[in-house]
Motif scaffolding. Structure first.
Motif, PDB file in Angstrom:
ATOM      1  N   ALA A 199       0.814  -1.223   0.000  1.00 53.66           N
ATOM      2  CA  ALA A 199       0.000   0.000   0.000  1.00 53.66           C
ATOM      3  C   ALA A 199       0.846   1.272   0.000  1.00 53.66           C
ATOM      4  N   ILE A 200       2.124   1.146  -0.291  1.00 55.02           N
ATOM      5  CA  ILE A 200       2.968   2.341  -0.364  1.00 55.02           C
ATOM      6  C   ILE A 200       2.555   3.170  -1.573  1.00 55.02           C
ATOM      7  N   ASP A 201       2.287   4.426  -1.338  1.00 52.62           N
ATOM      8  CA  ASP A 201       1.984   5.383  -2.402  1.00 52.62           C
ATOM      9  C   ASP A 201       3.281   6.143  -2.661  1.00 52.62           C
ATOM     10  N   ARG A 202       3.971   5.759  -3.720  1.00 54.72           N
ATOM     11  CA  ARG A 202       5.287   6.358  -4.003  1.00 54.72           C
ATOM     12  C   ARG A 202       5.176   7.836  -4.347  1.00 54.72           C
ATOM     13  N   GLY A 203       4.078   8.219  -4.967  1.00 54.61           N
ATOM     14  CA  GLY A 203       3.902   9.622  -5.330  1.00 54.61           C
ATOM     15  C   GLY A 203       3.839  10.530  -4.121  1.00 54.61           C
ATOM     16  N   GLN A 204       3.149  10.079  -3.092  1.00 53.53           N
ATOM     17  CA  GLN A 204       3.007  10.877  -1.872  1.00 53.53           C
ATOM     18  C   GLN A 204       4.028  10.498  -0.808  1.00 53.53           C
ATOM     19  N   GLN A 205       4.839   9.465  -1.087  1.00 52.59           N
ATOM     20  CA  GLN A 205       5.856   8.998  -0.138  1.00 52.59           C
ATOM     21  C   GLN A 205       5.241   8.658   1.221  1.00 52.59           C
ATOM     22  N   LYS A 206       4.169   7.854   1.179  1.00 49.42           N
ATOM     23  CA  LYS A 206       3.543   7.417   2.428  1.00 49.42           C
ATOM     24  C   LYS A 206       2.816   6.106   2.201  1.00 49.42           C
ATOM     25  N   VAL A 207       2.495   5.455   3.302  1.00 44.89           N
ATOM     26  CA  VAL A 207       1.710   4.232   3.252  1.00 44.89           C
ATOM     27  C   VAL A 207       0.240   4.626   3.362  1.00 44.89           C
ATOM     28  N   ASN A 208      -0.557   4.162   2.433  1.00 46.76           N
ATOM     29  CA  ASN A 208      -1.981   4.425   2.453  1.00 46.76           C
ATOM     30  C   ASN A 208      -2.623   3.387   3.382  1.00 46.76           C
TER      31      ASN A 208
ATOM     32  N   LEU B 167      -0.657  -3.915  16.764  1.00 42.87           N
ATOM     33  CA  LEU B 167       0.303  -4.542  15.846  1.00 42.87           C
ATOM     34  C   LEU B 167       0.221  -3.912  14.457  1.00 42.87           C
ATOM     35  N   GLN B 168      -0.990  -3.610  13.997  1.00 40.71           N
ATOM     36  CA  GLN B 168      -1.147  -2.953  12.700  1.00 40.71           C
ATOM     37  C   GLN B 168      -0.475  -1.579  12.717  1.00 40.71           C
ATOM     38  N   ASN B 169      -0.649  -0.846  13.788  1.00 42.97           N
ATOM     39  CA  ASN B 169      -0.006   0.466  13.907  1.00 42.97           C
ATOM     40  C   ASN B 169       1.510   0.335  13.920  1.00 42.97           C
ATOM     41  N   GLU B 170       2.009  -0.681  14.598  1.00 47.33           N
ATOM     42  CA  GLU B 170       3.460  -0.890  14.646  1.00 47.33           C
ATOM     43  C   GLU B 170       4.003  -1.264  13.265  1.00 47.33           C
TER      44      GLU B 170
ATOM     45  N   LEU C 222       6.768   0.745  11.032  1.00 45.77           N
ATOM     46  CA  LEU C 222       7.977   0.097  10.511  1.00 45.77           C
ATOM     47  C   LEU C 222       8.111   0.280   9.003  1.00 45.77           C
ATOM     48  N   VAL C 223       7.006   0.088   8.293  1.00 41.44           N
ATOM     49  CA  VAL C 223       7.058   0.224   6.835  1.00 41.44           C
ATOM     50  C   VAL C 223       7.272   1.690   6.445  1.00 41.44           C
ATOM     51  N   THR C 224       6.640   2.600   7.150  1.00 39.63           N
ATOM     52  CA  THR C 224       6.819   4.025   6.864  1.00 39.63           C
ATOM     53  C   THR C 224       8.274   4.437   7.063  1.00 39.63           C
ATOM     54  N   LEU C 225       8.883   3.980   8.131  1.00 47.35           N
ATOM     55  CA  LEU C 225      10.272   4.341   8.419  1.00 47.35           C
ATOM     56  C   LEU C 225      11.258   3.707   7.442  1.00 47.35           C
TER      57      LEU C 225
ATOM     58  N   ILE D  96      12.488  -0.567   1.155  1.00 50.16           N
ATOM     59  CA  ILE D  96      11.442  -1.496   0.728  1.00 50.16           C
ATOM     60  C   ILE D  96      11.150  -1.285  -0.756  1.00 50.16           C
ATOM     61  N   CYS D  97      11.021  -0.042  -1.165  1.00 46.26           N
ATOM     62  CA  CYS D  97      10.753   0.270  -2.581  1.00 46.26           C
ATOM     63  C   CYS D  97      11.936  -0.122  -3.457  1.00 46.26           C
ATOM     64  N   ASP D  98      13.160   0.106  -2.972  1.00 49.57           N
ATOM     65  CA  ASP D  98      14.347  -0.286  -3.733  1.00 49.57           C
ATOM     66  C   ASP D  98      14.390  -1.798  -3.938  1.00 49.57           C
ATOM     67  N   LEU D  99      14.060  -2.538  -2.908  1.00 53.77           N
ATOM     68  CA  LEU D  99      14.037  -3.991  -3.012  1.00 53.77           C
ATOM     69  C   LEU D  99      12.930  -4.444  -3.967  1.00 53.77           C
ATOM     70  N   ALA D 100      11.775  -3.805  -3.889  1.00 55.43           N
ATOM     71  CA  ALA D 100      10.673  -4.125  -4.808  1.00 55.43           C
ATOM     72  C   ALA D 100      11.072  -3.821  -6.253  1.00 55.43           C
TER      73      ALA D 100
END
Length: 127
Positions: free
Chosen positions: A20-29, A77-80, A84-87, A92-96
């Protein structure tokens, strides 16, 4: 045991957050991540079912004095996982991207080897 169960649940949740990473906005939706978990079209539905089971196991292993439900624990756990993904969004995007490149050059097949993950620039950015 609780630490292992907690990490496993976070890994399962982080997969949907990563999708759910939105690369355009640089955030997790977060809304898209929840839909990914609930719809399960990419395997995330099975991951979410496993996460809910792990959450109940984790909750039931806590002392009785805890005044929160397994649902509260799942939300925490979802918030955590979201944090983690936001930080770690860039690595994560480079690996993808590295995996996408392998799949495209492999005509639908491809993998990023452990050795490739440990090479700069991917590995040096992962915590």
């Amino acid at each position: 045991m609780r630490a292992v169960v907690r990490r496993r649940a976070l890994i399962k949740l982080a997969g949907a957050m990563g999708e759910a990473i939105d690369r355009g906005q640089q955030k997790v939706n977060s809304q898209a991540a929840q839909l990914i978990l609930e719809a399960g079209e990419t395997g995330a539905g099975q991951d979410y079912a496993i996460t809910r089971e792990l959450t109940v196991l984790l909750h039931n292993s806590l002392p009785f004095s805890q005044s929160f439900s397994s649902r509260d624990l799942l939300i925490a756990l979802q918030n955590e996982a979201f944090t983690l993904v936001t930080l770690n969004m860039k690595p994560i995007c480079d690996l993808a991207d590295a995996l996408t490149k392998k799949v495209m050059t492999g005509k639908g097949l491809g993998e990023v080897s452990k050795a490739a993950i440990y090479q700069p620039p991917l590995y040096c950015q992962l915590p």
